[in-house]
Design a protein around this motif. Structure first.
Motif, PDB file in Angstrom:
ATOM      1  N   THR A  69       0.844  -1.195   0.000  1.00 28.19           N
ATOM      2  CA  THR A  69       0.000   0.000   0.000  1.00 28.19           C
ATOM      3  C   THR A  69       0.880   1.245   0.000  1.00 28.19           C
ATOM      4  OG1 THR A  69      -0.109   0.244   2.399  1.00 28.19           O
ATOM      5  CG2 THR A  69      -1.683  -1.290   1.371  1.00 28.19           C
ATOM      6  N   PRO A  70       0.331   2.401  -0.356  1.00 24.79           N
ATOM      7  CA  PRO A  70       1.136   3.633  -0.315  1.00 24.79           C
ATOM      8  C   PRO A  70       1.728   3.925   1.061  1.00 24.79           C
ATOM      9  CG  PRO A  70      -0.863   3.991  -1.573  1.00 24.79           C
ATOM     10  CD  PRO A  70      -0.997   2.636  -0.956  1.00 24.79           C
ATOM     11  N   SER A  71       1.070   3.463   2.140  1.00 22.01           N
ATOM     12  CA  SER A  71       1.603   3.704   3.486  1.00 22.01           C
ATOM     13  C   SER A  71       2.664   2.684   3.890  1.00 22.01           C
ATOM     14  CB  SER A  71       0.465   3.679   4.513  1.00 22.01           C
ATOM     15  OG  SER A  71      -0.092   2.378   4.609  1.00 22.01           O
ATOM     16  N   GLY A  72       2.911   1.672   3.033  1.00 20.78           N
ATOM     17  CA  GLY A  72       3.985   0.713   3.286  1.00 20.78           C
ATOM     18  C   GLY A  72       3.561  -0.605   3.890  1.00 20.78           C
ATOM     19  N   ILE A  73       2.261  -0.927   3.908  1.00 24.75           N
ATOM     20  CA  ILE A  73       1.788  -2.201   4.457  1.00 24.75           C
ATOM     21  C   ILE A  73       1.823  -3.268   3.381  1.00 24.75           C
ATOM     22  CG2 ILE A  73      -0.109  -3.384   5.605  1.00 24.75           C
ATOM     23  CD1 ILE A  73      -1.073  -0.676   6.619  1.00 24.75           C
ATOM     24  N   LEU A  74       2.396  -4.416   3.729  1.00 28.88           N
ATOM     25  CA  LEU A  74       2.539  -5.512   2.776  1.00 28.88           C
ATOM     26  C   LEU A  74       1.313  -6.427   2.836  1.00 28.88           C
ATOM     27  CD1 LEU A  74       4.737  -6.626   0.788  1.00 28.88           C
ATOM     28  CD2 LEU A  74       5.399  -8.187   2.631  1.00 28.88           C
ATOM     29  N   SER A  75       0.843  -6.862   1.685  1.00 25.13           N
ATOM     30  CA  SER A  75      -0.311  -7.750   1.603  1.00 25.13           C
ATOM     31  C   SER A  75       0.082  -9.180   1.958  1.00 25.13           C
ATOM     32  CB  SER A  75      -0.867  -7.739   0.183  1.00 25.13           C
ATOM     33  OG  SER A  75      -0.025  -8.488  -0.690  1.00 25.13           O
ATOM     34  N   PRO A  76      -0.907 -10.064   2.190  1.00 27.82           N
ATOM     35  CA  PRO A  76      -0.596 -11.495   2.257  1.00 27.82           C
ATOM     36  C   PRO A  76      -0.057 -11.964   0.899  1.00 27.82           C
ATOM     37  CG  PRO A  76      -2.850 -11.043   3.002  1.00 27.82           C
ATOM     38  CD  PRO A  76      -2.344  -9.787   2.374  1.00 27.82           C
ATOM     39  N   GLN A  77       0.608 -13.104   0.886  1.00 29.84           N
ATOM     40  CA  GLN A  77       1.065 -13.645  -0.392  1.00 29.84           C
ATOM     41  C   GLN A  77      -0.146 -14.036  -1.236  1.00 29.84           C
ATOM     42  OE1 GLN A  77       3.855 -16.852  -0.137  1.00 29.84           O
ATOM     43  NE2 GLN A  77       4.190 -16.942  -2.341  1.00 29.84           N
ATOM     44  N   ILE A  78      -0.102 -13.679  -2.509  1.00 28.78           N
ATOM     45  CA  ILE A  78      -1.223 -13.904  -3.416  1.00 28.78           C
ATOM     46  C   ILE A  78      -0.763 -14.803  -4.553  1.00 28.78           C
ATOM     47  CG2 ILE A  78      -2.903 -12.779  -4.941  1.00 28.78           C
ATOM     48  CD1 ILE A  78      -2.408 -10.223  -3.158  1.00 28.78           C
ATOM     49  N   ASP A  79      -1.509 -15.882  -4.797  1.00 31.38           N
ATOM     50  CA  ASP A  79      -1.112 -16.849  -5.821  1.00 31.38           C
ATOM     51  C   ASP A  79      -1.036 -16.219  -7.203  1.00 31.38           C
ATOM     52  OD1 ASP A  79      -0.947 -18.876  -3.941  1.00 31.38           O
ATOM     53  OD2 ASP A  79      -3.019 -19.523  -4.242  1.00 31.38           O
ATOM     54  N   ILE A  80      -2.076 -15.472  -7.587  1.00 32.34           N
ATOM     55  CA  ILE A  80      -2.081 -14.788  -8.884  1.00 32.34           C
ATOM     56  C   ILE A  80      -2.584 -13.359  -8.679  1.00 32.34           C
ATOM     57  CG2 ILE A  80      -2.982 -14.734 -11.242  1.00 32.34           C
ATOM     58  CD1 ILE A  80      -3.353 -17.714 -11.132  1.00 32.34           C
ATOM     59  N   ILE A  81      -1.777 -12.415  -9.125  1.00 27.34           N
ATOM     60  CA  ILE A  81      -2.166 -11.009  -9.156  1.00 27.34           C
ATOM     61  C   ILE A  81      -2.281 -10.604 -10.620  1.00 27.34           C
ATOM     62  CG2 ILE A  81      -1.552  -8.636  -8.560  1.00 27.34           C
ATOM     63  CD1 ILE A  81       0.238  -9.761  -6.346  1.00 27.34           C
ATOM     64  N   ILE A  82      -3.425 -10.054 -10.999  1.00 26.09           N
ATOM     65  CA  ILE A  82      -3.555  -9.464 -12.326  1.00 26.09           C
ATOM     66  C   ILE A  82      -3.497  -7.956 -12.151  1.00 26.09           C
ATOM     67  CG2 ILE A  82      -5.036  -9.166 -14.351  1.00 26.09           C
ATOM     68  CD1 ILE A  82      -6.040 -11.973 -13.925  1.00 26.09           C
ATOM     69  N   PHE A  83      -2.534  -7.335 -12.832  1.00 22.61           N
ATOM     70  CA  PHE A  83      -2.307  -5.917 -12.604  1.00 22.61           C
ATOM     71  C   PHE A  83      -2.192  -5.157 -13.918  1.00 22.61           C
ATOM     72  CE2 PHE A  83       1.892  -7.747 -12.932  1.00 22.61           C
ATOM     73  CZ  PHE A  83       2.672  -6.778 -13.534  1.00 22.61           C
TER      74      PHE A  83
END
Length: 279
Positions: A69-83
């Motif tokens: 996130t812009p504030s620096g919080i990391l997401s959980p690991q995601i199997d597939i990200i479409i970006f």
């Protein structure tokens, strides 16, 4: 006579159907011969990532990893990200996993080789976490609008009967009047029904269908759990993914100027300082 590749409605897309059969075969072969995750990924995500990147338009890209996130919080690991592929990656590891910006994320997909009840509940919980993190950007963390991140789970096969899977999915929301916290759906490529023959193998999708009763409060929307049988589920999932991703991009409507500004929110790129030199 020229061959037509346009298929009729309510029939299998033969190109996508062959892709589906090939993916299922590769996953089944890998699971029966080795537990080495290099073949199909830790959860079976690699064949689907390869499939998506063969067929997705250049504006979209599939990968595995995390967003920040812009504030620096990391997401959980995601199997597939479409970006949105117009955004640069923040990092890429030797195993192919990446770190990308939340602004670029359009869809998050969890993958299972053999779905069970606990997988559904865990994926539901993870999708809520993703939406909570996404709410740092206006419109990304709400299901009421096309800007939000899409969340889904796709399984090659499942260990339990269709009725069991339906009941677990239905139980995710016990209060029909509560707001739906995530636009979570499930796609299963093959459902283990004893009566289905090889000729009529099928899968299906589960999602929450919004329903507004005109006799009630006009602002009240109930989300009803639904199941749709499919004889070509990978084709259906691919179509919906591209369709939804383009609507999301259209609603966000970011210009290149805005993407450049987003880029500066995630990392300090320069180390040089500038001083005026007195003449």
């Amino acid at each position: 006579m020229k061959r037509s590749f346009k298929h009729s409605p309510n029939t299998k897309n033969q190109i996508m159907h062959q892709e589906e059969k090939a993916i299922l075969l590769s996953v089944d072969r890998a699971l029966s011969s080795s537990s080495n995750s290099q073949t199909i990924g830790s959860n079976g995500e690699l064949p689907l990532i390869q499939f998506f990147n063969r067929y997705l338009p250049l504006t979209l890209k599939a990968t595995t990893g995390y967003f920040i996130t812009p504030s620096g919080i990391l997401s959980p690991q995601i199997d597939i990200i479409i970006f949105d592929s117009r955004y640069p990656l923040l990092s890429e590891n030797t195993d192919g996993s990446v770190l990308t910006m939340l602004h670029s994320v359009i869809a998050c997909i969890e993958v299972k080789t053999n779905l069970k009840s606990s997988d559904i509940k865990k994926a539901w919980t993870n999708s809520i976490k993703i939406m909570q993190l996404a709410s740092e950007i206006e419109g990304y963390g709400t299901i009421y609008g096309w800007q939000s991140i899409l969340n889904s789970l796709i399984a090659y096969r499942c260990r339990q009967t269709l009725d069991t899977i339906k009941n677990v999915f239905k139980s995710l929301r016990t209060n029909p009047r509560s707001n739906l916290l995530t636009n979570f759906s499930i796609e299963i490529l093959r459902i283990p029904e004893k009566k289905q023959s090889n000729k009529f193998e099928f899968g299906g999708s589960l999602h929450f269908e919004p329903y507004k009763n005109s006799n009630k409060d006009s602002a009240f929307v109930e989300f009803l759990p639904t199941f749709a049988k499919s004889y070509s589920p990978l084709s259906d999932f691919y179509y919906r993914t591209v369709y939804d991703c383009y609507y999301t991009l259209g609603r966000r409507n970011y210009s290149y100027n805005e993407i450049g500004w987003h880029f500066t929110k995630y990392m300090s790129w320069a180390t040089a300082s500038v001083n005026l030199i007195n003449k």
